[in-house]
Design a protein around this motif. Structure first.
Motif, PDB file in Angstrom:
ATOM      1  N   PHE A 276      65.459  37.061  83.259  1.00 15.19           N
ATOM      2  CA  PHE A 276      65.374  35.911  82.553  1.00 15.19           C
ATOM      3  C   PHE A 276      64.110  35.489  81.587  1.00 15.19           C
ATOM      4  CE2 PHE A 276      69.352  34.196  83.647  1.00 15.19           C
ATOM      5  CZ  PHE A 276      69.930  35.385  83.252  1.00 15.19           C
ATOM      6  N   ALA A 277      63.298  35.267  82.672  1.00 15.15           N
ATOM      7  CA  ALA A 277      61.744  35.168  81.742  1.00 15.15           C
ATOM      8  C   ALA A 277      60.946  35.986  81.740  1.00 15.15           C
ATOM      9  CB  ALA A 277      60.808  34.677  83.757  1.00 15.15           C
ATOM     10  N   ASN A 278      61.243  37.423  81.575  1.00 16.48           N
ATOM     11  CA  ASN A 278      59.810  38.458  80.525  1.00 16.48           C
ATOM     12  C   ASN A 278      60.179  38.633  79.720  1.00 16.48           C
ATOM     13  OD1 ASN A 278      58.219  39.283  83.113  1.00 16.48           O
ATOM     14  ND2 ASN A 278      60.219  41.206  83.838  1.00 16.48           N
ATOM     15  N   ALA A 279      61.784  38.213  79.218  1.00 13.74           N
ATOM     16  CA  ALA A 279      62.231  37.942  77.580  1.00 13.74           C
ATOM     17  C   ALA A 279      61.307  36.747  77.506  1.00 13.74           C
ATOM     18  CB  ALA A 279      63.967  38.465  78.232  1.00 13.74           C
ATOM     19  N   LEU A 280      61.816  35.813  77.688  1.00 13.94           N
ATOM     20  CA  LEU A 280      62.062  34.302  76.928  1.00 13.94           C
ATOM     21  C   LEU A 280      60.313  34.702  77.273  1.00 13.94           C
ATOM     22  CD1 LEU A 280      63.943  32.452  79.168  1.00 13.94           C
ATOM     23  CD2 LEU A 280      64.355  33.668  77.120  1.00 13.94           C
ATOM     24  N   GLN A 281      58.963  34.351  78.153  1.00 14.29           N
ATOM     25  CA  GLN A 281      58.071  34.930  78.203  1.00 14.29           C
ATOM     26  C   GLN A 281      56.866  35.847  76.998  1.00 14.29           C
ATOM     27  OE1 GLN A 281      55.739  34.930  81.865  1.00 14.29           O
ATOM     28  NE2 GLN A 281      57.785  33.513  82.232  1.00 14.29           N
ATOM     29  N   ASN A 282      58.202  36.092  76.426  1.00  8.56           N
ATOM     30  CA  ASN A 282      57.720  37.051  75.091  1.00  8.56           C
ATOM     31  C   ASN A 282      57.950  37.154  74.524  1.00  8.56           C
ATOM     32  OD1 ASN A 282      55.312  39.059  76.979  1.00  8.56           O
ATOM     33  ND2 ASN A 282      56.391  39.322  78.557  1.00  8.56           N
ATOM     34  N   GLY A 283      58.866  36.661  73.382  1.00  2.15           N
ATOM     35  CA  GLY A 283      59.924  35.806  72.713  1.00  2.15           C
ATOM     36  C   GLY A 283      60.301  37.251  72.444  1.00  2.15           C
ATOM     37  N   ARG A 284      60.910  37.766  73.350  1.00  2.00           N
ATOM     38  CA  ARG A 284      62.084  38.966  73.169  1.00  2.00           C
ATOM     39  C   ARG A 284      63.782  38.256  72.515  1.00  2.00           C
ATOM     40  NH1 ARG A 284      59.684  41.961  77.288  1.00  2.00           N
ATOM     41  NH2 ARG A 284      58.082  42.950  76.761  1.00  2.00           N
ATOM     42  N   ASP A 285      64.709  38.643  72.410  1.00  2.40           N
ATOM     43  CA  ASP A 285      65.789  38.455  72.451  1.00  2.40           C
ATOM     44  C   ASP A 285      66.576  38.212  73.839  1.00  2.40           C
ATOM     45  OD1 ASP A 285      68.880  38.295  71.790  1.00  2.40           O
ATOM     46  OD2 ASP A 285      68.252  37.999  70.072  1.00  2.40           O
ATOM     47  N   LEU A 286      66.622  37.751  74.762  1.00  2.00           N
ATOM     48  CA  LEU A 286      67.446  37.503  75.946  1.00  2.00           C
ATOM     49  C   LEU A 286      68.244  38.411  76.122  1.00  2.00           C
ATOM     50  CD1 LEU A 286      67.989  36.913  78.916  1.00  2.00           C
ATOM     51  CD2 LEU A 286      68.499  34.575  78.639  1.00  2.00           C
ATOM     52  N   HIS A 287      69.280  38.092  74.863  1.00  2.45           N
ATOM     53  CA  HIS A 287      71.047  38.950  74.829  1.00  2.45           C
ATOM     54  C   HIS A 287      70.493  40.014  74.206  1.00  2.45           C
ATOM     55  CE1 HIS A 287      73.096  34.802  75.366  1.00  2.45           C
ATOM     56  NE2 HIS A 287      71.695  34.378  74.221  1.00  2.45           N
ATOM     57  N   ALA A 288      69.780  40.562  73.756  1.00  2.68           N
ATOM     58  CA  ALA A 288      69.800  41.778  72.916  1.00  2.68           C
ATOM     59  C   ALA A 288      68.919  42.962  74.361  1.00  2.68           C
ATOM     60  CB  ALA A 288      69.345  41.859  72.312  1.00  2.68           C
ATOM     61  N   GLU A 289      68.341  41.864  74.903  1.00  5.14           N
ATOM     62  CA  GLU A 289      67.523  42.449  76.070  1.00  5.14           C
ATOM     63  C   GLU A 289      68.654  43.001  77.316  1.00  5.14           C
ATOM     64  OE1 GLU A 289      64.438  43.660  76.397  1.00  5.14           O
ATOM     65  OE2 GLU A 289      64.136  43.718  74.846  1.00  5.14           O
ATOM     66  N   LEU A 290      69.807  42.627  77.439  1.00  4.56           N
ATOM     67  CA  LEU A 290      70.310  42.402  78.261  1.00  4.56           C
ATOM     68  C   LEU A 290      71.307  43.928  77.994  1.00  4.56           C
ATOM     69  CD1 LEU A 290      71.515  38.919  79.623  1.00  4.56           C
ATOM     70  CD2 LEU A 290      70.334  40.762  80.447  1.00  4.56           C
ATOM     71  N   ARG A 291      71.820  43.445  76.511  1.00  8.59           N
ATOM     72  CA  ARG A 291      72.595  44.716  76.570  1.00  8.59           C
ATOM     73  C   ARG A 291      72.001  45.797  76.113  1.00  8.59           C
ATOM     74  NH1 ARG A 291      74.224  40.363  72.455  1.00  8.59           N
ATOM     75  NH2 ARG A 291      75.391  39.624  72.718  1.00  8.59           N
ATOM     76  N   VAL A 292      71.412  45.752  75.925  1.00 12.65           N
ATOM     77  CA  VAL A 292      69.758  46.883  75.537  1.00 12.65           C
ATOM     78  C   VAL A 292      70.142  48.193  77.221  1.00 12.65           C
ATOM     79  CG1 VAL A 292      67.918  48.375  75.675  1.00 12.65           C
ATOM     80  CG2 VAL A 292      68.871  47.208  73.749  1.00 12.65           C
ATOM     81  N   LEU A 293      69.908  47.126  77.986  1.00 14.46           N
ATOM     82  CA  LEU A 293      69.318  48.207  79.712  1.00 14.46           C
ATOM     83  C   LEU A 293      71.700  48.069  80.140  1.00 14.46           C
ATOM     84  CD1 LEU A 293      67.370  45.238  80.848  1.00 14.46           C
ATOM     85  CD2 LEU A 293      67.113  48.293  81.459  1.00 14.46           C
ATOM     86  N   GLY A 294      72.604  47.107  79.691  1.00 17.36           N
ATOM     87  CA  GLY A 294      73.679  47.086  79.669  1.00 17.36           C
ATOM     88  C   GLY A 294      74.176  47.350  81.298  1.00 17.36           C
ATOM     89  N   ALA A 295      74.864  46.941  82.045  1.00 12.95           N
ATOM     90  CA  ALA A 295      75.923  46.577  83.032  1.00 12.95           C
ATOM     91  C   ALA A 295      75.219  47.679  83.772  1.00 12.95           C
ATOM     92  CB  ALA A 295      77.231  46.383  83.508  1.00 12.95           C
ATOM     93  N   GLU A 296      74.970  48.744  84.099  1.00 11.91           N
ATOM     94  CA  GLU A 296      75.060  49.480  85.277  1.00 11.91           C
ATOM     95  C   GLU A 296      73.905  49.695  85.559  1.00 11.91           C
ATOM     96  OE1 GLU A 296      76.965  51.885  87.253  1.00 11.91           O
ATOM     97  OE2 GLU A 296      78.945  49.944  85.407  1.00 11.91           O
ATOM     98  N   ARG A 297      72.477  49.752  84.430  1.00 12.86           N
ATOM     99  CA  ARG A 297      71.080  49.584  85.238  1.00 12.86           C
ATOM    100  C   ARG A 297      70.859  48.404  85.483  1.00 12.86           C
ATOM    101  NH1 ARG A 297      70.229  52.169  79.299  1.00 12.86           N
ATOM    102  NH2 ARG A 297      69.840  53.732  79.726  1.00 12.86           N
ATOM    103  N   ILE A 298      71.522  47.346  85.193  1.00 15.46           N
ATOM    104  CA  ILE A 298      70.898  45.926  85.907  1.00 15.46           C
ATOM    105  C   ILE A 298      71.526  45.888  87.271  1.00 15.46           C
ATOM    106  CG2 ILE A 298      70.979  43.325  85.765  1.00 15.46           C
ATOM    107  CD1 ILE A 298      70.792  44.286  82.702  1.00 15.46           C
TER     108      ILE A 298
END
Length: 301
Positions: A209-231
């Motif tokens: 989570f910190a990588n998205a939060l500290q760089n001002g990225r949308d945490l929810h969008a980042e999760l969706r882009v990667l998707g369940a199968e990649r995480i």
């Protein structure tokens, strides 16, 4: 679960190939049908108990479901300074985990936070030792941070070496039914591209989570882009300063909704998010964060 049944289950989990399952984050150390969708773990090295049995006891005391056990420091050694290469030491960890009812959710190669995964010549031995320990202990996921010296944003010239090595180690992990979870400095789109280039189900994203939060990225969008199968697993954490429940830049119930919608399941592991006013009070900080994550992800927030 009785101790001998726990040990039998962990050994079987290490040998089983679960790559056809709907989510690569499915629990492996206990019966998946009996485990909650989300489980909450803690990092032993961040609790100042790197590769110490006391980390398991402390995890039990604060109510955590599991512990991420570190492989040990690297420095300029050829491989990790790990006691887990000793069968007797491994048995002690497995026995303590069984007695305390705490799972060993993953092994961490945290030494690569400061060392270069792309450039160190004995990396094959290091990763090989980690994979061998995973098989021996029935642990399915390894955490591999590329760290400062392996930052592919700042040092893109390292990418060919990183890809070549992860392809090789990913094949070894896949053959054993294991997963290497990589943390990079890339955004989600860049990390997805990297994983697709590696092309191995034995290498996945260990999302932080910190990588998205500290760089001002949308945490929810980042999760969706990667998707369940990649995480494969998540460090549910932010930089130190306040506990997760007091962190105004992350809406944890909303994060749960996003993960629910994605169909993801697995381990949420606390790494940081310590209260700045009492940063070295390990039990208080990790206990508060574990309790909060469990309320959100396992009960009612």
């Amino acid at each position: 679960m009785r101790r001998r049944d726990f040990l039998r289950t962990t050994a079987a989990a290490g040998a089983a190939t679960l790559l056809g399952a709907p989510s690569l984050a499915a629990p492996s150390l206990t019966d998946a049908a009996a485990a909650p969708r989300y489980r909450v773990g803690v990092c032993d090295w961040m609790m100042l108990k790197r590769q110490k049995l006391g980390a398991i006891g402390l995890a039990a005391e604060i109510g955590a479901d599991g512990v991420e056990v570190d492989m040990g420091s690297l420095g300029q050694r050829d491989t990790f300074e790990s006691k887990l290469g000793d069968p007797e030491a491994r048995e002690q960890f497995l026995s303590e985990a069984a007695d305390r009812g705490v799972a060993i959710c993953s092994l961490a190669m945290s030494g690569f936070y400061a060392q270069s995964f792309a450039e160190r010549p004995t990396v094959p031995r290091m990763v090989g030792d980690c994979l061998a320990t995973m098989r021996a202990m029935g642990v399915r996921v390894a955490f591999l941070p590329l760290g400062v010296q392996g930052d592919l944003v700042q040092r893109p010239e390292l990418r060919p070496a990183v890809v070549e090595r992860l392809k090789r180690f990913g094949a070894d992990a896949e053959e054993a039914g294991l997963v290497i979870g990589v943390e990079t400095a890339l955004d989600a789109a860049g990390e997805a591209e990297l994983l697709d280039e590696i092309g191995s189900p034995g290498v996945r994203s260990y999302f932080n989570f910190a990588n998205a939060l500290q760089n001002g990225r949308d945490l929810h969008a980042e999760l969706r882009v990667l998707g369940a199968e990649r995480i494969c697993q998540i460090h549910a954490t932010d930089e130190d300063g306040v506990w997760l429940e007091n962190n105004e830049r992350v809406d944890m119930p909303a994060v749960k909704d996003t993960l629910d919608q994605m169909g993801w399941s697995g381990w949420l592991v606390v790494e940081r998010s310590r209260d700045a006013s009492d940063a070295r009070n390990v039990g208080r900080n990790f206990g508060a964060n574990v309790a909060y994550l469990q309320r959100v992800f396992q009960g009612e927030a």
